[in-house]
Design a protein around this motif. Structure first.
Motif, PDB file in Angstrom:
ATOM      1  N   TRP A  98       0.834  -1.211   0.000  1.00  0.00           N
ATOM      2  CA  TRP A  98       0.000   0.000   0.000  1.00  0.00           C
ATOM      3  C   TRP A  98       0.865   1.255   0.000  1.00  0.00           C
ATOM      4  CZ3 TRP A  98      -3.224  -2.410   4.498  1.00  0.00           C
ATOM      5  CH2 TRP A  98      -4.111  -3.344   3.964  1.00  0.00           C
ATOM      6  N   PRO A 144      -5.290   5.510   2.089  1.00  0.00           N
ATOM      7  CA  PRO A 144      -6.442   5.193   2.955  1.00  0.00           C
ATOM      8  C   PRO A 144      -6.343   3.806   3.582  1.00  0.00           C
ATOM      9  CG  PRO A 144      -7.179   6.293   0.969  1.00  0.00           C
ATOM     10  CD  PRO A 144      -5.730   6.009   0.769  1.00  0.00           C
ATOM     11  N   ALA A 145      -5.994   2.810   2.774  1.00  0.00           N
ATOM     12  CA  ALA A 145      -5.873   1.458   3.325  1.00  0.00           C
ATOM     13  C   ALA A 145      -4.748   1.389   4.344  1.00  0.00           C
ATOM     14  CB  ALA A 145      -5.639   0.456   2.194  1.00  0.00           C
ATOM     15  N   ALA A 156      -3.627   3.857   6.209  1.00  0.00           N
ATOM     16  CA  ALA A 156      -4.035   4.579   7.415  1.00  0.00           C
ATOM     17  C   ALA A 156      -4.969   3.734   8.271  1.00  0.00           C
ATOM     18  CB  ALA A 156      -4.702   5.905   7.032  1.00  0.00           C
ATOM     19  N   LEU A 157      -5.941   3.044   7.628  1.00  0.00           N
ATOM     20  CA  LEU A 157      -6.862   2.189   8.371  1.00  0.00           C
ATOM     21  C   LEU A 157      -6.115   1.063   9.069  1.00  0.00           C
ATOM     22  CD1 LEU A 157      -9.743   1.386   9.145  1.00  0.00           C
ATOM     23  CD2 LEU A 157      -9.893   0.123   6.971  1.00  0.00           C
ATOM     24  N   TRP A 158      -5.196   0.475   8.358  1.00  0.00           N
ATOM     25  CA  TRP A 158      -4.404  -0.613   8.980  1.00  0.00           C
ATOM     26  C   TRP A 158      -3.586  -0.083  10.143  1.00  0.00           C
ATOM     27  CZ3 TRP A 158       0.895  -1.014   9.470  1.00  0.00           C
ATOM     28  CH2 TRP A 158       1.382  -2.238   9.914  1.00  0.00           C
ATOM     29  N   SER A 159      -3.005   1.108   9.990  1.00  0.00           N
ATOM     30  CA  SER A 159      -2.170   1.685  11.045  1.00  0.00           C
ATOM     31  C   SER A 159      -2.994   1.949  12.298  1.00  0.00           C
ATOM     32  CB  SER A 159      -1.515   2.973  10.542  1.00  0.00           C
ATOM     33  OG  SER A 159      -0.718   2.727   9.409  1.00  0.00           O
ATOM     34  N   VAL A 160      -4.219   2.507  12.115  1.00  0.00           N
ATOM     35  CA  VAL A 160      -5.070   2.810  13.268  1.00  0.00           C
ATOM     36  C   VAL A 160      -5.473   1.527  13.982  1.00  0.00           C
ATOM     37  CG1 VAL A 160      -7.312   3.746  13.952  1.00  0.00           C
ATOM     38  CG2 VAL A 160      -5.880   4.998  12.342  1.00  0.00           C
ATOM     39  N   LEU A 161      -5.901   0.528  13.234  1.00  0.00           N
ATOM     40  CA  LEU A 161      -6.320  -0.733  13.852  1.00  0.00           C
ATOM     41  C   LEU A 161      -5.156  -1.415  14.558  1.00  0.00           C
ATOM     42  CD1 LEU A 161      -8.665  -2.154  11.051  1.00  0.00           C
ATOM     43  CD2 LEU A 161      -9.321  -1.039  13.193  1.00  0.00           C
TER      44      LEU A 161
END
Length: 677
Positions: free
Chosen positions: A111, A118-119, A121-126
């Motif tokens: 990514w 976006p993908a 960032a979502l993975w980083s937050v989770l």
């Protein structure tokens, strides 16, 4: 584990090998050694050149090798691709063989490399939430202090106030918080490093067999080797029902299926003919269901691990109706070539059979051979035709009906020899040298250039080395020719793809691998009178002579002092024959082949033949000295230079003293100690 095994990993960018693998998976590959057999049917990592890439950028790819070509290259393809890769693969491009697959672990790096923020960032937050929850979500309750009712009381000699216990508990909580915070930051840093590393190493291809489970552990597959498969030829021509037989085996996971397929000449898709269930893998081909013409046949075997292998292609022609076939004479022709025509299912006697030619692509046909009778063959003298490409076909005439064979296109006629010249290797030649030639061919191209040598005076040429790509050069140790000195001739022989060859003009050069050494001994720092000059010398070609020379220091005016043909190489030099001053010395060796070797110089040695001084002064002068009066009864005396006026004694004089009488005269007449009267 991969580091211990010497494996390296790449993140897969595309899905050309799906459904076995998806983009973002990591493939671990083992280094591919120079002596390792190329795994036909296996998955390899290779470098795809910039010329073969639509983007024009060199790329790392992971594809399966599906076949080996007669020219030594290999055909690769992705499992999800309908067609094989268009560019053949050379062995030198292979950088590794796929060994292990770790699924999805490279997605964050992919990514980041593709700019899918976006993908990422979502993975980083989770991921960050999961780390925080794991480290801070569950805090153990503080342990209550044990009392006399249920535990061990504190030691009698130690008492703590409530304030002290509260401070200790607070310190423990602070220490635990720091440890948890440090662990969280370490985990986040490790994940960030993993993402950045994954973003840096990509391959634009895919893998085949994967190993994965839901608990994020992985292991090597039990079967990494594809099956073996081959297809027997049904013959050059077939008609009616033809039997096709394949042979396949897999020693590890066993065979899942074997299919036999065919493809019409010029087509791009394969048609499954049959799928035999067990050995022998045989099926019948009803050739009447297809049109007459040329076909390619192959067998494809798949094992229980999902690995596949494809057999070599088998060529045949379907001739269920009357057909004419002209045998392919080859891609490149020279000299006289045999052309063979075959008739299949002729309806009756033929009124004429002939072979025609046309300049390639022009479709303007001329008769080449006419009035052929069985076995319908003729000779084509290509030397009477201009060099270039031609199309060929055969024609059979029955009454007023003519039947044509398929056209054999783009046959190259090349009867012109290439050009070649030898590059001057220099002279004399010694040790390992580069030998090179230039060559060119306007039609079929250079197939090989061989550099040859022959000793001068002989006519036997021997191969030195050969090269099939430009530059046509090689390194060669000339000591293999001779350990001494000899004259050799060198030439280049260029051969083109048609078989025409030409020989370049010879270049004659001296090969000298003689090993000689010579040195001159140091005669000393100060030289006078006759001195001995000595040298040492040896040579693999034998010592012819040794000359010892001198020259005024710093000049090149060398004078030979002696010449010796055998040891000891020494002589006497009378230094009084040269002016006083500084001199340099050297020796020159002439070996048995006449080659000279000069020693290093011994420099700055002084020659001094000045006569010795009297009483420490040159010219023999004596200067007087005063002696104290009364010493040994002698009066004060003065010495004068010899020959100067004095008292009549040769050089001996004194200053008159008052009262000088007979006693003083007798005293002067007495000899010096040790002097005779």
């Amino acid at each position: 584990m991969s580091l211990l095994l010497g494996w390296h990993g790449t993140v897969v960018q595309s899905g050309s090998m799906e459904p076995h693998i998806s983009a973002g998976d990591v493939v671990l590959a083992a280094a591919f050694g120079p002596d390792q057999k190329v795994p036909v049917g296996g998955v390899v990592e290779f470098t795809s050149s910039a010329e073969a890439e639509p983007s024009g950028v060199e790329t790392t790819r992971l594809h399966r090798i599906v076949a080996e070509s007669p020219d030594g290259t290999f055909v690769t393809a992705g499992d999800a691709n309908a067609q094989a890769d268009s560019t053949p693969l050379a062995r030198g491009q292979i950088t590794g063989q796929a060994r292990l697959l770790v699924p999805s672990i490279g997605l964050p790096g992919l990514w980041l490399g593709l700019g899918n923020l976006p993908a990422l960032a979502l993975w980083s937050v989770l991921t960050l939430l999961a780390v925080v929850a794991a480290l801070f979500g569950a805090r153990p309750a503080e342990q209550a202090e044990q009392t006399d009712d249920g535990g061990t009381p504190p030691p009698a000699h130690r008492t703590e106030s409530p304030g002290t216990k509260s401070q200790q508990a607070k310190a423990n909580r602070n220490t635990s918080l720091r440890l948890r915070t440090g662990s969280a930051l370490g985990v986040v840093a490790a994940l960030a490093a993993l993402v950045l590393a994954g973003a840096a190493v990509f391959s634009s291809a895919a893998f085949t067999a994967s190993t994965a489970n839901a608990t994020n552990s992985f292991g090597a597959a039990a079967d990494w080797n594809p099956p073996t498969v081959s297809l027997a030829s049904p013959g050059a021509t077939v008609k009616g029902t033809a039997a096709l037989t394949a042979d396949a085996a897999d020693a590890e996971s066993g065979l899942r299926s074997v299919t036999i397929e065919y493809q019409r000449a010029g087509a791009s898709t394969w048609t499954v003919l049959c799928t035999p269930a067990a050995q022998p893998y045989t099926c019948s081909w009803n050739t009447t269901s297809v049109t007459d013409g040329s076909y390619s046949l192959r067998a494809v075997a798949t094992d229980n691990a999902g690995l596949t292998a494809t057999s070599a292609l088998v060529e045949t022609s379907v001739t269920n109706t009357f057909a004419v076939a002209l045998a392919d004479p080859g891609d490149i022709l020279r000299g006289t070539v045999s052309l063979s025509t075959s008739l299949f299912n002729p309806p009756g006697p033929m009124s004429a059979v002939r072979v025609e030619y046309s300049v390639a692509g022009a479709n303007k046909w001329n008769t080449l051979c006419v009035d052929l009778v069985a076995p319908y063959s003729c000779s084509w003298a290509t030397g009477f035709f201009a060099n270039g490409e031609y199309d060929l076909r055969a024609v059979a005439v029955s009454g007023v009906s003519s039947t044509y064979s398929e056209t054999v296109t783009d046959v190259l006629v090349d009867n012109a020899a290439p050009t070649a010249s030898m590059v001057d290797p220099g002279t004399p030649l010694s040790g390992t040298r580069t030998f090179a030639a230039t060559a060119s061919d306007a039609h079929s191209g250079i197939a090989q250039v061989q550099i040859q040598y022959a000793r001068t005076g002989t006519s036997t040429w021997l191969p030195l080395c050969s090269a099939d790509v430009d530059p046509y050069s090689c390194r060669f140790d000339t000591s293999a020719l001779t350990s001494a000195t000899a004259s050799y001739s060198f030439r280049a022989v260029a051969t083109d793809a048609a078989g025409n060859s030409t020989v370049s003009a010879a270049v004659t050069r001296t090969v000298d691998n003689t090993v000689s050494s010579v040195s001159v001994d140091d005669p000393g720092a100060y030289l006078t009178g006759a001195v001995s000059l000595n040298a040492a010398a040896n040579s693999t070609a034998g010592v012819g002579s040794v000359r010892i020379q001198t020259a005024p220091a710093g000049t090149t005016t060398w004078t030979t002092r002696c010449t010796r043909a055998a040891a000891p190489f020494s002589c006497a030099w009378n230094t009084s024959t040269v002016p006083n001053g500084l001199y340099d010395f050297r020796a020159i060796l002439t070996d048995g082949a006449g080659k000279e070797t000069i020693s290093g110089a011994v420099t700055g040695r002084r020659v001094d033949n000045t006569p010795p001084a009297r009483n420490g002064r040159p010219g023999g002068q004596r200067f007087g000295r005063r002696r104290e009066a009364g010493r040994r009864g002698h009066p004060e005396l003065h010495l004068q230079p010899a020959g100067q006026p004095g008292n009549g004694h040769s050089g001996l004089g004194r200053r008159p003293a008052p009262g000088d009488g007979a006693a003083a005269r007798r005293q002067r007449a007495r000899p010096w100690p040790g002097q005779q009267r």
